[in-house]
Structure formats: structure tokens, C-alpha cells
Design a protein around this motif. Structure first.
Motif, short mmCIF file in Angstrom:
data_model
loop_
_atom_site.label_atom_id
_atom_site.label_comp_id
_atom_site.label_asym_id
_atom_site.label_seq_id
_atom_site.Cartn_x
_atom_site.Cartn_y
_atom_site.Cartn_z
N VAL A 60 0.99 -1.29 -0.06
CA VAL A 60 0.25 -0.05 0.03
C VAL A 60 0.74 1.28 0.12
O VAL A 60 1.89 1.21 0.80
N HIS A 61 0.73 2.15 -0.77
CA HIS A 61 1.20 3.46 -0.78
C HIS A 61 0.21 4.63 -0.78
O HIS A 61 -0.84 4.60 -1.61
N ARG A 142 -6.22 12.41 0.26
CA ARG A 142 -5.17 11.39 -0.01
C ARG A 142 -5.45 10.56 -1.18
O ARG A 142 -6.78 10.42 -1.48
N ILE A 143 -4.37 9.73 -1.78
CA ILE A 143 -4.71 8.70 -2.82
C ILE A 143 -4.15 7.53 -2.35
O ILE A 143 -2.92 7.45 -2.03
N GLU A 144 -4.83 6.44 -2.14
CA GLU A 144 -4.54 5.09 -1.59
C GLU A 144 -4.18 4.37 -2.88
O GLU A 144 -5.22 3.99 -3.49
N VAL A 145 -3.14 3.72 -2.88
CA VAL A 145 -2.75 2.87 -4.25
C VAL A 145 -2.27 1.47 -3.44
O VAL A 145 -1.23 1.49 -2.75
N ALA A 161 -4.01 -3.79 -9.29
CA ALA A 161 -4.14 -2.54 -8.31
C ALA A 161 -5.37 -1.98 -8.15
O ALA A 161 -6.29 -1.91 -9.12
N VAL A 162 -5.39 -1.31 -7.05
CA VAL A 162 -6.75 -0.57 -6.67
C VAL A 162 -6.16 1.05 -6.57
O VAL A 162 -5.23 1.20 -5.60
N GLN A 515 10.42 6.01 6.18
CA GLN A 515 9.34 4.89 5.84
C GLN A 515 10.05 4.40 4.70
O GLN A 515 10.35 4.88 3.82
N PHE A 516 10.05 2.78 4.70
CA PHE A 516 10.75 2.14 3.77
C PHE A 516 9.86 0.74 3.22
O PHE A 516 9.32 0.15 4.36
N ASP A 517 9.58 0.52 2.20
CA ASP A 517 8.65 -0.49 1.85
C ASP A 517 9.22 -1.36 0.76
O ASP A 517 9.73 -0.87 -0.26
#
Length: 718
Positions: A60-61, A142-145, A161-162, A515-517
Motif C-alpha cells: 500500500v502506498h 489522499r490517494i491510496e494505491v 492494483a486499486v 518509511q521504507f517498503d
């Protein structure tokens, strides 16, 4: 240089105008906004319930409102270049292709796009019109990806993806705000936002926007005769939020209308108009109209003991009069959700969704079908498209540090009279207070659409008095008229595309500074479509041709939509947000994906072209956003985006024609606010030092995109 000087002079003059005090959400507050800690960031798109981003076992981004404002983006598509894993390619000044872990097409059916949970996916044409999303960037919180399959939660098309665009509540929406922008390529934009408290329990907000620009920013010769063409877009929206005790009621209505100057025409074969000696093709200037309007209401009831019930109703009307999609639809969506946080020690969500779409393709006269350059026709003009689904999602803490998520959706589509299962299993392990490891598997399907099933696409070309030669030595040539007809036929027996995806991820954060993903994925997809030649026919008409010719040759090529392909896609995404000081924030991401296709059936024995075409995609994607608050009055943002060139297989023969080009773009935004009582002035530049870049392969006939500059003034008062 002259444009920049003029812009700065205009800005200085505007700042001399006396203005009231700014509202509390001005630039000085924006400068002080730190990164939200992952544990404090709440998202809803992965589960339909608000959960901490740190505790979601999925990739999630979140793109924040601050990042949207600072990036200088003028559309949702531009904003999405900030997300990892999304390949965003600009086709013209208002058309984009966006793909996630799949081939990039102008209409992609493996990514679900929503605004506040309402789908903006055009089910009739199986894709998203990025220029027709009815939302204001200023209204976006915000935009959630969410990368990967989310079919259990959202259903069809939530495959790779959503994208869920979350707007501000009416209480937090911009108030007393006006904005004006002007730039090259005849860009002009005006926006107004207002909102406030109506009663003790009711807040309302609204906006209206008007945008005008050229359809392209290209210097190519093909657009020089029509430099006077424009695209005009109007958007509006109203939102109301009512809350009392344990109940919340929210309603929205809005819409968008886009009018585009367009060059169209028709062929005039002489055999259809014997005795009339006119031009082969008559073109004329016209206007295309596309519009969408919506209204909806959401009711949320807190039932106590961590229980919640939500009911949503949405009504959407969408229409277009372009020849490839001359159609309209009315859609009704009903969504019911119940959640309980204390079921056998875990959290359970169950829901029921129903969708009805009354679709209508406008019919054409027979001669229009064969005299238009291209046209889409339907077997039957009208169709009532319905789907219904039930789903559950359950999260259970196996231990103090390990949680398990399982769920499934059963979705019925009346277009194919079948029910499909879309399950998921995910597990998350806490490695420490600020680290998580997660793994998951999920399945999702592509919602069946009339495009490719019950519609045909015709392409025509005609010329008179052409030399038609045999293959003799020397060749023998005769003068003829020539009509070529290509018929792409739909196929009602197409299987429904489905994708299984396996994922592994790692997440780390350090307070609100870093933050790191990182995540890896492997997907298997079945039911991928291609076009197969099923018939070709040549007809010779010896009479009623143009003067000096012996007749008319008509070639008809008939193709049918089939699904011979499957694929395996693997890769990963890395992303980080870093705030080394209160004045600097750096976001960066890198994505890798590789597609391997397989082919089954008769078409595969003759050529590898369908497989190799599907694999022909960029492998490496990267982007960076750098925001720097220079002083309390000045800030600057840089946005870098890189797409690696694709490497087409030799079977495609012409690498330069089919290859995705290497693209490196640099956007810069400079902001200045003299004081909190004065307007905010921003000067933006898009694609600096890279004028006339084409982001699509030559085979797509995309337009070159020029460097753009624009000045914006935002004024907000109490």
C-alpha cells in the motif's frame, strides 16, 4: 526567459492588492507538516475498514494532499507518477495510459479506480478515462494505491492494483478559496471552493472548475493546420456530512463535462454515389462531448461493542458521442457492509454489493459503418448489465506478533451467467515495534464487458484511381478504386480473465522521519485476448467506379477476439519517504517487472507475434519527489520520472516502431507566499529540457509532448 519574467512581474503586481487574512490551512501550516508515522496513517482501500498502514499485509502506498499540492500536478494521472509500480505514459495533453504490473494500454482493465469508493471505471469500454474523473485535486485528502489483487474486497477489475481517491470531509474541505492559472499552449484554469458549517451537525462544501487547453503540446506537422483546436472541461461537486451521536450521513453529487474540437470526416466511394465525381474523403471540424454525473449517499451506524454498519447508494450517468464509443450508460450501485471487531477474537467484515448498468450503444446506418474511418457497432443497442456479490474478510491474531487474514468474494455476472470466486490469504509478522514482514496470495477477475464480446470495431480506408498491379515481370497495372474494410468482431464465448498473485513484503519506519517498503510478486494470468484473422475476401465491382478506372476492388479482412494467451509476471517495488529535516522531504521508488507469455491454440502454430507483443513492455520504472522549504516564504519541488526503454523480440522486426522509448522527465515547481495574509503564487514547469518527448511506441501514434510552463495564484481567506 520572457515567459518567466512576465510571470514574475504579474505575480508581483497581484501581491499589491489588499486581501483579507488567510484561513488556517495556508502555506505556513503546510510547510510544518511532517511525515505521518505509518502507525498513525489510516487507510481503507485494502480492507474497507480504517486500519493503520503499518498493520496491512499488502503493498500500500499513500500519496498525501501535501505531496499532491507540491508536485504541481494538474490531473489525477499526473499525480500517479508519484506511486511505485505504476507505468504512467502521456499520450497527448489529456490522454494517458496507466498500468500496474501489466501491459500499458490507453484503456487498462486490470486496475480499479475509485473516488471515495465509487468506481470511475467505464465498464462498457473496460478502462478509465483519466481526463473524465469528476474530482478536484484541491478536494483530495489522499490517494491510496494498493498493488496486487484486492478482488476479495472490491470485486472485478481489482486485479493488479486499486487506486482509491479519498476526498476531504465537508468540514475539512477548502473554504473561501479561488485559484487561477495561465500557461503556454493556451492553458487557462479557474477554480473556486467554499464550505462551512450549516448547523451544529451539518457541514457542506462545494467547488466549480473550468479548464481550457490545446489537445496536444506537439510541434508535429500533422497538428499544425489545427492549432486552433481546444479542449474545455468543466467540473463541479457538492458534499454534505451530517453527524449526530453514533450516526453519520454523507451525500455527494457532482459531474464533469469535456468538449473537444475534433477533425472528422467520411469516405465517398464512387460505387455508392454513381455519377457524382467528388473527393474521396470529406473532412470537417466538429466537437466531441463526453460527460459524467453522479449522486450518492452513505449511511454509517455505530452499533456499539466495536460493531459498525454501512450502506451506500450511488447513481452514475455517463455519455460520449465519439465514434469509437458512441454510447451512454446509467449505473446504480448498492453496497452494504457490516463489521465486528470482536468475532472469536478477530475482526470480521461481511458485505453485499449489487450493480445494475443500463447500457446503450447508439446505432449507425449501414453506409456509415463502411464510410467512416472507424466506428464501433453493437449486436444489440441496449443491454442491462448486472452483477451481485457477497464477501467476507476475517483478520485473526494467531499470536501477539502474528496475524492472519482470510477472505473470499463470490461474484455473479449476468453477461456470462457465471459466478466467480476471488479468495485471499495473507499473514503478517511483527519483527519489532517498527518492522513488519508479510506474505499473501489472492485471486481476482476482470469484469466482462461488451467491448470485445458483443461489439465490433470497423476500420475503413478508400482511394480512387489507384494503380493495381500483379506480381508479373514486368508487372501489369490497371487503374481501379480501392476500399479496404477491417472488421474486428467480438466473441461472446471469451473466458473471463483471472489472475493469481503471490506476494512477499517488508515494511520499516522510524517515527515520522523515515518509511521504507519492499515487496516481491509473482502473478499468473489466464484468458488474455488477441485478434485472429478468420476470413479475408476480395470483391471486384466492374461498374460505377471513378472516371478512367475499370472498377472497384474491395478487400474485407475479418478478425475475431480470442483468448489464446496466458502469462507469468514477476518483479517488485521499492519505495521510501525520508524527511532528513523539517525543511526537506524526499520520496523515491523503483519498480521492476518482467512478463513471460504463453500461447495455446491454432494461432500459436503460425506465429509468436501475440506472445512477443504482450511481453513488449518497459522493465524498469523509477521516480523521485524532492520538496524543499527554502524559507518561510519560498519553497521548491522537483519531480523526476524515468521509464526504461523496452526491448522488443526480433519477431516484431522493427524495434524502433514497436519499442517503448526511454523517457526521463523533470518537473519543477517554485512557490512563494509573501505572508500568511497574501496569495500563494506558484510557477511550474513540466518536462524541463526535454521538449517534444513521445512516451508511447511509434506504433501507437501518440503525440509528442512539449515543455509546459504555467503560473498559478491561490487566494484563500477567512
Amino acid at each position: 526567459m520572457l515567459k518567466v519574467s512576465l510571470a514574475v512581474t504579474t505575480a508581483c503586481l497581484s501581491l499589491q492588492i489588499s486581501s483579507p487574512a488567510f484561513a488556517d490551512t495556508d502555506l505556513s501550516d503546510l510547510l510544518d507538516m511532517p511525515l505521518e508515522s505509518l502507525s498513525e496513517t489510516k487507510v481503507v482501500s485494502a480492507t474497507r475498514t480504517a486500519l493503520s498502514l503499518a498493520d496491512i499485509p499488502a503493498a500500500v502506498h499513500v500519496i498525501s494532499s501535501k505531496e499532491i499540492q507540491r508536485s504541481g500536478a494538474r490531473s489525477v494521472a499526473d499525480v500517479l507518477t508519484l506511486a511505485p509500480g505504476l507505468h504512467v505514459a502521456k499520450y497527448s495533453n489529456y490522454d494517458w495510459g496507466i498500468a500496474a504490473r501489466s501491459p500499458n494500454e490507453t484503456l487498462s482493465n486490470t486496475m480499479l479506480v475509485m473516488v471515495d469508493g465509487r468506481s470511475v471505471f467505464n465498464g462498457m469500454f473496460s478502462g478509465v478515462d483519466w481526463d473524465l474523473i469528476p474530482v478536484s485535486l484541491d478536494s483530495i485528502e489522499r490517494i491510496e494505491v494498493v498493488m496486487g489483487p484486492v478482488g476479495t474486497i472490491w470485486g472485478g477489475n481489482a486485479v493488479n492494483a486499486v487506486v482509491n481517491i479519498i476526498t476531504y470531509d465537508a468540514e475539512d474541505a477548502p473554504r473561501n478559496k479561488v485559484s487561477a492559472s495561465v500557461g503556454n499552449y493556451h492553458y487557462k484554469e479557474a477554480r473556486i471552493h467554499h464550505g462551512g458549517q450549516v448547523t451544529d451537525n451539518l457541514y457542506m462544501s462545494g467547488y466549480a472548475e473550468l479548464v481550457e487547453h490545446m489537445p496536444w503540446t506537439s510541434d508535429e506537422g500533422r497538428v499544425q493546420p489545427i492549432q486552433h483546436f481546444r479542449v474545455q472541461t468543466e467540473r463541479f461537486g457538492v458534499r454534505g456530512d451530517y453527524q449526530k451521536n453514533d450516526r453519520e450521513v454523507s451525500f455527494q453529487l457532482g459531474g464533469i463535462r469535456s468538449r473537444e474540437d475534433y477533425n472528422w470526416g467520411s469516405y465517398h466511394p464512387h460505387f455508392l454515389t454513381p455519377g457524382v465525381d467528388g473527393p474521396d474523403y470529406v473532412n470537417y471540424e466538429t466537437e466531441m462531448l463526453a460527460e459524467e454525473y453522479f449522486a450518492g449517499v452513505k449511511f454509517l451506524q455505530e452499533l456499539g461493542d466495536s460493531k459498525q454498519w454501512e450502506q451506500q447508494f450511488w447513481l452514475t450517468y455517463s455519455s460520449s458521442d465519439s465514434s469509437d464509443r458512441n454510447a451512454y450508460f446509467t449505473r446504480i450501485d448498492s453496497e452494504t457492509r457490516y463489521s465486528d471487531n470482536s468475532v472469536w477474537g478477530g475482526q470480521l467484515t461481511v458485505g453485499f454489493d449489487y450493480r445494475l448498468i443500463d447500457e446503450y450503444f447508439r446505432p449507425y446506418e449501414q453506409n456509415e459503418i463502411y464510410t467512416s474511418p472507424y466506428v464501433r457497432v453493437a449486436d444489440e443497442p441496449g443491454f442491462v448489465n448486472q452483477s451481485a456479490a457477497v464477501y467476507f474478510n476475517y483478520t485473526y491474531p494467531l499470536t501477539d506478533t502474528t496475524s492472519l487474514m482470510v477472505g473470499n468474494r463470490w461474484q455473479y455476472f449476468n453477461m456470462v451467467s457465471e459466478t466467480f470466486s476471488q479468495p485471499q490469504v495473507r499473514v503478517m509478522q511483527d519483527v519489532g515495534d517498527n518492522q513488519r514482514v508479510w506474505a499473501g496470495w489472492g485471486r481476482a477477475v476482470v469484469t466482462p464487458a461488451r467491448q470485445g464480446r458483443t461489439t465490433d470495431f470497423h476500420e475503413n480506408a478508400y482511394g480512387s484511381n489507384l494503380a493495381f498491379c500483379d506480381q508479373g515481370t514486368p508487372p501489369n497495372c490497371i487503374p481501379v478504386d480501392y476500399l479496404q474494410i477491417i472488421e474486428n468482431h467480438g466473441n461472446e464465448d471469451l473466458p473471463v480473465q483471472n489472475v493469481d498473485t503471490y506476494e512477499l513484503g517488508y515494511r520499516f519506519w522510524e517515527g515520522n522521519r523515515f518509511q521504507f517498503d519492499a515487496n516481491l510478486f509473482y502473478s499468473e494470468e489466464d484468458g488474455i485476448t488477441a485478434w485472429q484473422l478468420i476470413n479475408s475476401q476480395r470483391v471486384f465491382l466492374p461498374e460505377n467506379s471513378s472516371p478512367g478506372t475499370v472498377g472497384t476492388i474491395i478487400d474485407v479482412f475479418q478478425y475475431q477476439h480470442i483468448a489464446p494467451l496466458s502469462s507469468q509476471t514477476y518483479g517488485g517495488e521499492l519505495s521510501m519517504k525520508w524527511q532528513p529535516s523539517s525543511a526537506v522531504q524526499v520520496n523515491a521508488s523503483y519498480s521492476y517487472r518482467e512478463i513471460k507469455a504463453d500461447c495455446h491454440g491454432a494461432i500459436c502454430s503460425s506465429t509468436d507475434l501475440p506472445m512477443r507483443s504482450y511481453e513488449n513492455e518497459p522493465v524498469h520504472l523509477a521516480n523521485a519527489l524532492i520538496m524543499w522549504d527554502i524559507t518561510s516564504q519560498w519553497w521548491v519541488t522537483n519531480v523526476l520520472n524515468y521509464v526504461h526503454a523496452s526491448n522488443p523480440d526480433d519477431v516484431l522486426q522493427d524495434d524502433e516502431y514497436y519499442a517503448w522509448p526511454e523517457v526521463l522527465t523533470w518537473d519543477m515547481v517554485i512557490g512563494w507566499q509573501a505572508s500568511e495574509h497574501m496569495p500563494l503564487v506558484t510557477l511550474s514547469a513540466e518536462s524541463l529540457f526535454n521538449d517534444q518527448v513521445n512516451e508511447f511506441p511509434e506504433s501507437y501514434r501518440g503525440f509528442n509532448n512539449g515543455t509546459q510552463y504555467w503560473l498559478e495564484v491561490d487566494w484563500q481567506w477567512k
